[in-house]
Design a protein around this motif. Structure first.
Motif, short mmCIF file in Angstrom:
data_model
loop_
_atom_site.label_atom_id
_atom_site.label_comp_id
_atom_site.label_asym_id
_atom_site.label_seq_id
_atom_site.Cartn_x
_atom_site.Cartn_y
_atom_site.Cartn_z
N HIS B 215 1.04 -1.12 0.01
CA HIS B 215 -0.04 0.15 0.16
C HIS B 215 0.76 1.19 -0.20
CE1 HIS B 215 -3.61 -2.21 1.52
NE2 HIS B 215 -2.75 -2.98 1.89
N THR B 216 0.28 2.03 -0.80
CA THR B 216 1.18 3.55 -0.55
C THR B 216 0.74 4.30 0.69
OG1 THR B 216 1.07 3.43 -2.97
CG2 THR B 216 1.67 5.86 -1.71
N ILE B 217 1.74 4.47 1.57
CA ILE B 217 1.58 5.10 2.75
C ILE B 217 1.82 6.70 2.54
CG2 ILE B 217 3.79 4.53 3.68
CD1 ILE B 217 2.66 4.44 6.48
N ARG B 218 2.61 7.12 1.81
CA ARG B 218 3.00 8.44 1.52
C ARG B 218 3.24 8.64 0.20
NH1 ARG B 218 5.36 13.17 3.63
NH2 ARG B 218 4.88 13.24 5.70
N GLU B 219 2.46 9.67 -0.73
CA GLU B 219 2.61 9.75 -2.16
C GLU B 219 4.06 10.28 -2.36
OE1 GLU B 219 0.93 8.58 -4.67
OE2 GLU B 219 -0.92 7.96 -3.37
N PHE B 220 4.19 11.29 -1.57
CA PHE B 220 5.65 12.21 -1.92
C PHE B 220 6.20 12.16 -0.40
CE2 PHE B 220 8.36 15.59 -2.44
CZ PHE B 220 8.96 15.08 -3.55
N LEU B 221 7.39 11.75 -0.24
CA LEU B 221 8.12 12.05 1.01
C LEU B 221 9.66 12.74 0.56
CD1 LEU B 221 8.52 11.04 4.09
CD2 LEU B 221 10.21 9.77 3.18
N PRO B 222 9.52 13.92 1.05
CA PRO B 222 10.89 14.80 0.68
C PRO B 222 12.21 14.04 1.16
CG PRO B 222 9.41 16.33 1.74
CD PRO B 222 8.70 14.78 1.96
N LYS B 223 13.06 14.13 0.43
CA LYS B 223 14.41 13.53 0.46
C LYS B 223 14.96 13.81 1.71
CE LYS B 223 17.70 12.66 -2.66
NZ LYS B 223 18.69 13.27 -3.85
N ALA B 224 14.63 14.75 2.20
CA ALA B 224 15.45 15.22 3.79
C ALA B 224 14.53 14.33 4.71
CB ALA B 224 14.96 16.81 4.13
N ASP B 225 13.66 13.82 4.65
CA ASP B 225 12.93 13.14 5.72
C ASP B 225 12.85 11.48 5.67
OD1 ASP B 225 12.03 15.44 6.67
OD2 ASP B 225 10.17 15.31 5.30
N LEU B 226 13.84 11.16 4.71
CA LEU B 226 14.08 9.63 4.56
C LEU B 226 14.15 8.87 5.95
CD1 LEU B 226 13.86 7.22 2.75
CD2 LEU B 226 16.24 7.47 2.26
N LEU B 227 15.21 9.32 6.69
CA LEU B 227 15.62 8.26 7.77
C LEU B 227 14.50 8.21 8.79
CD1 LEU B 227 19.28 8.43 8.09
CD2 LEU B 227 18.02 6.85 6.92
N PRO B 228 14.02 9.59 8.98
CA PRO B 228 13.09 9.67 10.23
C PRO B 228 11.74 8.99 9.76
CG PRO B 228 13.38 12.03 9.31
CD PRO B 228 14.62 11.00 8.84
N TYR B 229 11.42 9.01 8.48
CA TYR B 229 10.08 8.46 8.20
C TYR B 229 10.25 6.97 8.26
CZ TYR B 229 5.47 7.90 6.24
OH TYR B 229 4.23 7.92 5.93
N ILE B 230 11.35 6.36 7.94
CA ILE B 230 11.71 4.99 7.82
C ILE B 230 11.83 4.36 9.11
CG2 ILE B 230 13.08 3.21 7.02
CD1 ILE B 230 11.64 4.28 4.71
N GLU B 231 12.49 5.12 10.10
CA GLU B 231 12.47 4.88 11.61
C GLU B 231 11.18 4.85 12.19
OE1 GLU B 231 15.57 5.06 13.23
OE2 GLU B 231 14.97 5.54 15.36
N ALA B 232 10.30 5.65 11.70
CA ALA B 232 8.92 5.79 12.16
C ALA B 232 8.12 4.29 11.68
CB ALA B 232 8.10 6.85 11.72
N ILE B 233 8.31 4.20 10.49
CA ILE B 233 7.80 2.67 10.18
C ILE B 233 8.05 1.56 11.01
CG2 ILE B 233 7.43 1.06 8.17
CD1 ILE B 233 7.51 3.44 6.51
N LEU B 234 9.49 1.67 11.04
CA LEU B 234 10.08 0.39 11.90
C LEU B 234 9.81 0.36 13.27
CD1 LEU B 234 12.03 -2.00 10.81
CD2 LEU B 234 11.72 -0.13 9.37
N GLN B 235 9.54 1.63 14.01
CA GLN B 235 9.28 1.80 15.22
C GLN B 235 7.60 1.04 15.64
OE1 GLN B 235 9.18 5.06 18.28
NE2 GLN B 235 11.12 4.44 18.67
N VAL B 236 7.02 1.70 14.65
CA VAL B 236 5.44 1.29 14.85
C VAL B 236 5.48 -0.48 14.52
CG1 VAL B 236 3.43 1.38 13.35
CG2 VAL B 236 4.50 3.51 14.12
N TYR B 237 6.24 -0.78 13.59
CA TYR B 237 6.32 -2.39 13.26
C TYR B 237 6.81 -3.10 14.54
CZ TYR B 237 7.76 -6.80 11.46
OH TYR B 237 8.15 -8.16 11.38
N ASN B 238 8.00 -2.58 15.10
CA ASN B 238 8.52 -3.25 16.12
C ASN B 238 7.88 -3.41 17.41
OD1 ASN B 238 10.77 -4.72 17.52
ND2 ASN B 238 11.54 -2.94 18.18
#
Ligand code: SF4
Lengths: 147, 556
Positions: B215-238
């Motif tokens: 599923h698309t969770i974000r249509e457009f994520l600015p490059k500057a936000d890559l790590l905090p966004y991926i970290e957020a997904i992983l923390q929610v998952y963990n």
């Protein structure tokens, strides 16, 4: 060796003052969380809380690491303890997530003697994540600092 | 190619010595068997059916000739003279001895390679488009982003003990060659309306026993936000992923059971907190990494000899048509070297072949090689004027099969030949199919088709994504093969539908022949490929071909 290995009834507290000095040791309440237990940052705004203990049942239950990190992100400054089966290789991870100390059983302490824990701690120093998150970097990684 | 710095080197060496210690700790009883198992998996060491298997990461599928030669060396010195390239841009050695593993890891560290997090319940090798940095349709090279994610995920303190494994893939081009929708996180580099580069973020895709399109969770994520966004997904998952049942522990099940709306809400809320944790913007980090990717020094050249060779040698011309893709530079080409010779194990290469490929890469491809998720090897930057010579060298090493995209270009998992989880053989099935259509001389007549085989429900052979998928199961001790139709691995990703009851090992090949026969009868012209016929006509005429007589009636 600055790593302490203290007997506390049937458990051993593993603590190293050198690696986790910033958190306050003060009198107050101790509260316990189960692994994976939900909480909101407001739960820890009670200034009486001195120690939060997170209990895990299995060494490979990684939720406690994220719980600790979240508790720190929400501003908790007291002592965080990880209690349950932990292996020495996880100690650096626990420290990096914001734990101050571990509480392990006497039998675990027996098969993993003190030096294994202090050896493991050497690995907290160099890690990728710190280099990627924190502004102040020295050495050859200065190229990674934003211009 | 990404150049390691001192820190990377030190880190990899440290991991090797840590692993040596862990082996010792297992032997002296400090670690239990289960604890050691978890740790060895994080270092790429599996226990298979007959022996240990070591899985080595080829980050985002890129490697240079020295690294390829090191694989050849390892294959000869510590294994049986060959290696197996996987669908996740790794190489596996099937016969290492436990006592040699640390030495192998040290040999890898000599060429800046490792086996870290190629297994276990952690973030795995980040995969990327195998044409990265070469293809004509690319918006941006995804490898610097992938390298950033590699660094971030390596020994990440929160995410070494996740509920289950976690796979990330990234593509930099609108033509998805990295199957991003079949990953725990898929990233697609794109431009927004303002022309800024960022990522479409897709989560919860996956194959295995419960396949899901992400599923698309974000249509457009600015490059500057890559790590905090991926970290957020992983923390929610963990924190939220299931730990009570390993078959329900992947993020796709969390998304499925919780709903994408609620997961999106949790991730976005968590992301706000993460932003203050990541003081360095990810786009700046990526820019710094980009500087360490040594870009090839492209040359100007003409290539009359290439055109001449094409008209003279029909064999060469067919190779060009099947195995060559457009390069962003007009005088260059991307060469796909098939590891799918007729009757060969898909993805296997001998040490000799590895050395030949390394030599060719060094002389003719700016020292670069890529591994594709389709288990082939790419020479990404070959000048057209060199193609005739490269072709001859490949021929001499038995590496010149002109079958890319054809029915013998099969993806197959190791199956019963190696894998402890297998319920059926898959390599012999792949070999039989490629031999049969070669005998019939029909391969080029059939044209583009994707056939994929898994030896059990875990779907490592991506059978769900095959235009024709084959899943090997076991029924009362006998192998039974299910056929699925209509899967697709590109951006229109689709999961194949089961055609009906399974086939025994003997029935399978004739069934595939009937299926292909029906296609050849039904297509409007050679231009209509198998998948297009299937889309135009629906599945029923093909199901009828698979199940002649009445059987097809019961099939939904
Ligand atoms: S699909 Fe099954 S048999 Fe094939 S490699 Fe994966 S686990 Fe093993």
């Amino acid at each position: 060796m600055s790593l302490e290995f203290t007997q506390d009834q049937n458990s051993i507290i593993v603590r190293d003052g050198k690696f986790c000095p910033p958190h306050e040791q003060k009198p107050g309440k101790t509260i316990e969380l189960k692994s994976g237990e939900n909480f909101t940052p407001a739960d820890f705004s009670d200034t009486d809380i001195a120690v939060i203990v997170i209990n895990v049942l299995a060494f490979n239950d990684g939720r406690a690491f994220s719980q600790a990190k979240k508790i720190r992100t929400s501003g908790f400054k007291g002592i965080l303890r990880l209690k349950g089966p932990v292996i020495a290789d996880q100690y650096p991870l626990a420290i990096r997530c914001g734990f101050d100390e571990l509480e392990i059983s006497a039998s675990e302490a027996k098969r993993q003697p003190q030096f294994q824990w202090s050896d493991a701690l050497k690995r907290t120093r160099d890690n990728y994540l710190t280099r990627l998150t924190e502004m102040e970097v020295n050495g050859d990684q200065s190229e990674l600092s934003p211009a | 190619m990404y150049a390691y710095n001192e820190f990377d080197q030190k880190f990899v060496r440290q991991r090797v010595s840590q692993f040596r210690e862990q082996i010792e700790k297992r032997l002296n009883g400090s670690l239990s068997e289960e604890e050691f198992r978890t740790l060895r998996l994080m270092n790429g060491l599996y226990l298979q059916l007959h022996a240990y298997m070591l899985r080595i990461a080829i980050p985002y599928g890129s490697l240079n000739s020295d690294q390829m030669r090191k694989f050849a060396y390892i294959a000869d010195r510590w294994d049986k003279g060959y290696g197996h390239f996987t669908t996740r841009q790794n190489i596996q050695f099937n016969w290492p001895k436990l006592e040699n593993v640390a030495d192998i890891l040290d040999a890898l560290a000599d060429v800046n390679m490792h086996a870290i997090q190629t297994s276990g319940n952690c973030v795995r090798n980040v995969t990327a488009d195998h044409f990265s940095g070469a293809s004509i349709d690319e918006i941006e090279d995804p490898r610097p982003s992938a390298e950033l994610l590699r660094q971030w995920s390596t020994d990440h303190p929160q995410f070494q003990y996740l509920p289950r494994k976690f796979k990330i893939a990234i593509t930099g081009s609108p033509n998805d060659r990295a199957v991003v929708k079949a990953h725990d996180i898929g990233l697609r580099i794109l431009r927004n309306q303002q022309g800024e580069v960022g990522y479409q973020v897709i989560i919860g895709g996956g194959l295995g026993r419960s396949p899901f399109v992400g599923h698309t969770i974000r249509e457009f994520l600015p490059k500057a936000d890559l790590l905090p966004y991926i970290e957020a997904i992983l923390q929610v998952y963990n924190l939220g992923g299931r730990r009570d049942n390993k078959y329900k522990a992947r993020i796709k099940i969390l998304v499925h059971e919780t709903g994408i709306e609620e997961i999106t809400r949790r991730v976005e809320e968590n992301f706000k907190l993460q932003k203050s944790e990541f003081q360095k913007p990810s786009d700046k980090l990526i820019a710094a990494i980009e500087k360490r990717f040594l870009a090839p020094d492209f040359e100007q050249s003409t290539y009359e000899n290439f055109e001449a060779e094409r008209s003279e040698s029909p064999q060469f011309d067919i190779f060009v048509k099947r195995n060559i893709a457009d390069h962003r530079r007009e005088n260059y080409a991307i060469v796909t070297v098939s590891l799918k010779n007729i009757g060969q194990t898909p993805g296997d290469a001998t040490s000799e072949q590895m050395r030949v490929l390394a030599d060719i890469a060094q002389r003719f491809s700016h020292d670069e090689l890529r591994i594709s998720h389709e288990q082939n090897i790419i020479l990404p930057h070959v000048q057209k004027r060199h193609l005739p010579e490269v072709y001859k060298l490949l021929q001499a090493a038995d590496l010149a099969s002109a079958n890319i995209g054809l029915i013998s270009d099969i993806i197959a998992c190791p199956g019963m030949d190696y894998c402890a989880l297998a319920t059926a053989r898959s390599i012999p099935v792949a070999k039989d199919i490629s031999r049969r259509f070669d005998e019939l001389k029909l391969e080029h007549e059939i044209g583009d088709i994707k056939l994929k085989i898994s030896g059990c429900i875990n779907a490592c052979g991506h059978h769900h994504l095959g235009h024709i998928g084959i899943l090997g199961l076991e029924k009362g001790g006998i192998e039974n093969y299910q056929i699925t139709l209509g899967g697709a691995a590109d951006l229109t990703m689709a999961i194949g539908k089961r055609a009906g009851r399974g086939f025994s090992a003997e029935e399978l090949l004739p069934a595939i022949e009937r299926l292909i026969g029906a296609y050849l009868d039904l297509r409007t012209s050679r231009e209509e490929v198998f998948l297009s016929s299937l889309k135009r006509l629906g599945h029923s005429p093909f199901i009828e071909a698979l199940y002649p007589k009445k059987e097809s009636q019961n099939v939904a």
